[in-house]
Design a protein around this motif. Structure first.
Motif, PDB file in Angstrom:
ATOM      1  N   ILE A 148     -57.824  10.198  13.404  1.00  0.00           N
ATOM      2  CA  ILE A 148     -57.626   8.762  13.235  1.00  0.00           C
ATOM      3  C   ILE A 148     -57.791   7.746  12.849  1.00  0.00           C
ATOM      4  CG2 ILE A 148     -57.349   6.919  15.547  1.00  0.00           C
ATOM      5  CD1 ILE A 148     -57.355   9.536  17.805  1.00  0.00           C
ATOM      6  N   ALA A 149     -59.195   8.079  12.283  1.00  0.00           N
ATOM      7  CA  ALA A 149     -60.033   7.057  11.789  1.00  0.00           C
ATOM      8  C   ALA A 149     -59.051   7.464   9.573  1.00  0.00           C
ATOM      9  CB  ALA A 149     -61.280   7.747  11.774  1.00  0.00           C
ATOM     10  N   ALA A 150     -58.434   8.291   9.763  1.00  0.00           N
ATOM     11  CA  ALA A 150     -58.119   7.607   8.265  1.00  0.00           C
ATOM     12  C   ALA A 150     -56.805   7.165   8.691  1.00  0.00           C
ATOM     13  CB  ALA A 150     -57.961   9.486   7.902  1.00  0.00           C
ATOM     14  N   ARG A 151     -56.387   6.909   9.671  1.00  0.00           N
ATOM     15  CA  ARG A 151     -55.271   6.624  10.005  1.00  0.00           C
ATOM     16  C   ARG A 151     -55.036   5.024  10.346  1.00  0.00           C
ATOM     17  NH1 ARG A 151     -49.983   8.006  12.381  1.00  0.00           N
ATOM     18  NH2 ARG A 151     -50.561  10.113  10.446  1.00  0.00           N
ATOM     19  N   ARG A 152     -56.650   5.011  10.593  1.00  0.00           N
ATOM     20  CA  ARG A 152     -56.886   3.078  11.052  1.00  0.00           C
ATOM     21  C   ARG A 152     -56.862   2.783   8.876  1.00  0.00           C
ATOM     22  NH1 ARG A 152     -55.177   1.912  15.594  1.00  0.00           N
ATOM     23  NH2 ARG A 152     -56.407   2.218  17.696  1.00  0.00           N
ATOM     24  N   LEU A 153     -57.513   3.872   8.229  1.00  0.00           N
ATOM     25  CA  LEU A 153     -57.921   3.394   7.580  1.00  0.00           C
ATOM     26  C   LEU A 153     -57.002   3.021   6.681  1.00  0.00           C
ATOM     27  CD1 LEU A 153     -61.464   5.182   6.617  1.00  0.00           C
ATOM     28  CD2 LEU A 153     -60.331   2.779   7.384  1.00  0.00           C
ATOM     29  N   GLU A 154     -55.598   4.073   7.038  1.00  0.00           N
ATOM     30  CA  GLU A 154     -54.312   3.809   6.351  1.00  0.00           C
ATOM     31  C   GLU A 154     -53.532   2.457   6.507  1.00  0.00           C
ATOM     32  OE1 GLU A 154     -51.831   6.896   6.372  1.00  0.00           O
ATOM     33  OE2 GLU A 154     -53.877   8.607   6.061  1.00  0.00           O
ATOM     34  N   LEU A 155     -53.536   1.998   7.190  1.00  0.00           N
ATOM     35  CA  LEU A 155     -52.815   1.160   8.258  1.00  0.00           C
ATOM     36  C   LEU A 155     -53.140  -0.178   8.034  1.00  0.00           C
ATOM     37  CD1 LEU A 155     -51.741   2.573  11.729  1.00  0.00           C
ATOM     38  CD2 LEU A 155     -50.832   2.195   9.392  1.00  0.00           C
ATOM     39  N   VAL A 156     -54.415  -0.232   7.714  1.00  0.00           N
ATOM     40  CA  VAL A 156     -55.038  -1.642   7.148  1.00  0.00           C
ATOM     41  C   VAL A 156     -55.278  -2.040   5.800  1.00  0.00           C
ATOM     42  CG1 VAL A 156     -57.891  -1.024   7.359  1.00  0.00           C
ATOM     43  CG2 VAL A 156     -56.874  -2.927   8.036  1.00  0.00           C
ATOM     44  N   TRP A 157     -54.852  -0.886   5.386  1.00  0.00           N
ATOM     45  CA  TRP A 157     -54.936  -1.450   3.501  1.00  0.00           C
ATOM     46  C   TRP A 157     -54.245  -2.575   3.112  1.00  0.00           C
ATOM     47  CZ3 TRP A 157     -57.359  -1.486  -1.137  1.00  0.00           C
ATOM     48  CH2 TRP A 157     -56.398  -2.032  -1.747  1.00  0.00           C
ATOM     49  N   PRO A 158     -53.073  -1.943   3.338  1.00  0.00           N
ATOM     50  CA  PRO A 158     -52.294  -3.501   3.060  1.00  0.00           C
ATOM     51  C   PRO A 158     -52.607  -5.028   3.711  1.00  0.00           C
ATOM     52  CG  PRO A 158     -50.562  -1.874   4.071  1.00  0.00           C
ATOM     53  CD  PRO A 158     -52.352  -1.581   4.392  1.00  0.00           C
TER      54      PRO A 158
END
Length: 711
Positions: free
Chosen positions: A592-602
């Protein structure tokens, strides 16, 4: 003051133990198919009456007293937070469409959760049960958790059940059947996608789960719906005795081991479980105390440890009396019994202890020198010491022969003959042993006495000279009554709850906290009540074995129940809750942490392209990019920090932001914009300035406090 304060903690502890392996007796045996009882059954019966009786017990009053309440609240709070965290993690994983492998899924969803009962207040329960059923051809039992509510709470429970059912139906990991039937009644069935029965069996995990609502009952089961053709029959609480119980159908375990071709586990056979039909553990209030019972039902002559304690003597005849073993101050626990020397030899031969330099013929000669009377005891360490005093006494039928055999066994050892209190003694030096450990033995009036040190044997010999008999338990009541069967005279168990607590709190717990570092439990030594306070509620306890028909029952009656429950109650908060959690839960949180970071990078990328710089702080990013409030928040994160945007709106974040990227060495310097606040054992989610998400790091970086990054 809430007298039910520590009851959930006690049930949770017992359920955790029970789901790993133990047993129970109740009026209506639950069955999965109507053919035979469960392999394992854990049950809390007549809970309204049980809660009322709990408030009248000494332990209930102890837990409700302000001096102990803080520790009880801390433990209970930890269990509730753990349950809330699990639910929040699953909800977020479903929302984000996180992919999970079958093994963590099995741990999170298709394994029985003994903390499920925390979903509702205890006052709303009628009963709670976890039952495990053996399945032909498989190693993995099929578990069914049944929660029964009091009638006026069924509407509330139904709403919660339907909400959970709807949530799981949206999960990306299952094939969902909303029209399943179990026992002819509607159910929801979920099967792990892409996992065959053979794959699941290889991993020893269930292939799915099902849920069902029947009148007054809510069932949560592991395994495929077609593996349980009928739900467990309702066990009536109408005549049930309020209490907690765990049952093992040991004959079924033996069948399962044989069926799977794995052979009998050595420990299982050594304990003597091979020839037992059933083992039951029951705990219930009895006046101010808790009656703790272990009941075994043999299906043939028992062997192993159980056989050694229960089978009648073949010699000598008549049986000898219990040995005198008066203990010095600080006595914790004592067991005196009369056992068959031949069974003792059989038991010892199965242990990895070596042959002590004695041949099989010598060992058999040794048993002929013994009467079978034996006494074992433990006392608190002497002042300034850490090692408890251990005592063993053996009744002798042929003392000269025993002298000769011991001399032969100790021929290669370093020994010293000395006199203690006018008695000739032998001390044995063990190379590399801790200071103070020097086994010392003496022969007194046809009994061989052994202690772990000269000092301890001296204390015992002094007590023998004073004419004592055993650990003094004062007026501690004998548990049970005549209806429970006749007392077996060759067994006597005694222990002191206060002395055990004193030694644990003041000697061993400080030592544990020194060696454990940060990996301690949810309560510390200073959180625990004082010894004097505990002494107002606890005391000394007797334990007896009763025989009724072909069953034997060990009964203990104490404020904390039996000695095993006393030990569990003392160690649960400060020790057994250390590192409390699941690998699968932590693994899912990491995804979940990794997905949060993936989604916020843009959002970072857009901001940098537009402004030519990184945001001054996260508040600026949230406002400029109109991010959702939980864009950087992990579920149930009690370490989350608050950031505030220019618009004054405050949001929570589980990641520390570095406007000047923090340099982290990961096979070379990497510039990190975001780093998870929570430290971990093996991983930590990070986002670098190139938009790469890192979640696997070495243990040093994973465990580094967040404030040490960027310095």
């Amino acid at each position: 003051m809430n007298l039910h304060r520590a009851f959930p903690e006690a049930i949770a502890v017992l359920a955790l133990v029970g789901s790993a392996a133990l047993p129970c007796q109740n009026e209506a045996q639950t069955t999965g198919t109507g053919e035979r009882p469960p392999l394992v059954r854990v049950r809390a019966s007549a809970m309204p009456a049980l809660l009322a009786a709990w408030g009248e017990t000494a332990v209930g009053r102890l837990a409700a007293d302000p001096e102990a309440a803080a520790a009880a609240d801390s433990i209970l709070g930890t269990l509730r937070r753990r349950r809330a965290r699990e639910r929040a993690v699953l909800a977020t994983a479903i929302e984000l469409g996180i992919e999970l492998d079958p093994f963590p899924l099995a741990q999170l969803l298709t394994s029985p959760d003994p903390l499920r009962f925390l979903d509702h207040p205890l006052a709303e329960f009628e009963s709670a049960e976890l039952a495990g059923f053996s399945r032909d051809g498989t190693r993995t039992p099929h578990f069914v958790t049944t929660l029964a509510c009091r009638p006026r709470f069924e509407g509330r429970w139904t709403a919660a059940f339907e909400a959970e059912k709807a949530q799981l139906a949206e999960a990306p990991w299952f094939d969902v059947n909303l029209d399943a039937k179990v026992g002819g009644n509607p159910a929801i069935a979920l099967t792990l996608k892409g996992t065959s029965a053979a794959d699941a069996e290889t991993m020893s995990i269930p292939t799915g789960l099902w849920m069902q609502h029947l009148p007054g009952r809510f069932l949560y089961s592991t395994g495929r719906v077609d593996e349980m053709p009928a739900p467990p029959a309702a066990a009536s609480d109408t005549d049930a005795v309020p209490g907690f119980a765990i049952t093992l159908e040991l004959a079924q375990f033996v069948e399962m081991f044989i069926r799977n071709g794995n052979g009998m586990p050595p420990d299982f056979a050594q304990l003597g479980f091979t020839h037992l039909r059933r083992l039951e553990w029951r705990v219930r209030p009895s006046g101010e105390r808790l009656l703790d019972e272990f009941e075994v039902t043999p299906n043939e002559a028992p062997d192993g440890l159980v056989g050694m304690l229960l089978r009648p003597l073949t010699r000598p005849d008549p049986a000898p009396p219990l040995l005198r073993q008066p203990l010095p101050k600080g006595g914790l626990l004592q067991l005196r019994a009369v056992v068959d020397p031949d069974l003792v030899l059989e038991f010892v031969r199965g242990l990895p202890l070596g042959d002590f330099g004695l041949t099989a013929e010598d060992q058999e000669k040794l048993t002929s020198t013994l009467t079978g009377a034996i006494a074992l005891a433990v006392t608190a360490p002497p002042p300034g010491g850490l090692i408890p005093r251990f005592y063993l006494a053996l009744g002798l039928a042929d003392e000269p022969a025993c002298h000769a055999l011991l001399a032969q066994a100790l021929a290669g050892a370093t020994t010293k003959t000395l006199e203690i209190g006018g008695v000739d003694c032998t001390a044995v030096t063990i190379d590399g042993a801790p200071k103070g450990l020097e086994p010392t033995l003496a022969f007194v009036d046809g009994v061989l006495h052994l202690a772990e040190s000269r000092r301890s044997l001296r204390a015992l010999l002094t007590e023998l000279g004073r004419g004592g008999d055993a650990l003094d338990v004062g007026d501690a009541p004998v548990p049970g009554d005549d209806g429970d069967g006749e007392i077996v005279p060759s067994f006597d168990l005694r222990f002191d709850e206060v002395a055990i607590y004193r030694a644990f709190r003041d000697v061993w717990l400080p030592l544990y906290e020194l060696t454990a570092g940060e990996d301690t439990g949810v309560v510390q030594r200073d959180d625990l009540p004082s010894v004097d306070f505990v002494a107002e509620y606890c005391g000394k306890v007797r334990g007896v074995v009763r025989k009724r028909g072909d069953t034997f029952t060990l009964q203990q009656l104490g404020t904390l129940g039996g000695v095993e429950l006393a030990a569990l109650a003392m160690t649960w908060g400060p020790i057994l809750t250390s590192g409390y959690g699941k690998y699968a839960l932590q693994s899912t949180e990491q995804k979940i942490a990794a997905r949060r970071l993936e989604l916020v990078w843009p959002a970072f990328e857009r901001f940098h392209t537009r402004e030519g710089r990184w945001p001054t702080d996260l508040g600026e990013l949230f406002v400029a990019e109109k991010l959702a409030d939980d864009a950087l928040l992990l579920p149930a994160d009690d370490l989350a920090e608050t950031v505030t945007g220019a618009n004054g709106k405050a949001v929570q974040t589980s990641f520390r932001y570095f406007a000047t990227p923090a340099v982290v060495e990961l096979g070379g310097p990497r510039e990190m914009l975001l780093i998870a606040i929570r430290s971990g054992g093996w991983n930590r989610a990070m986002l670098d300035s190139e938009g790469t998400v890192i979640d696997q790091v070495d243990s040093t970086i994973a465990a580094r406090p967040i404030d040490r990054f960027g310095q």
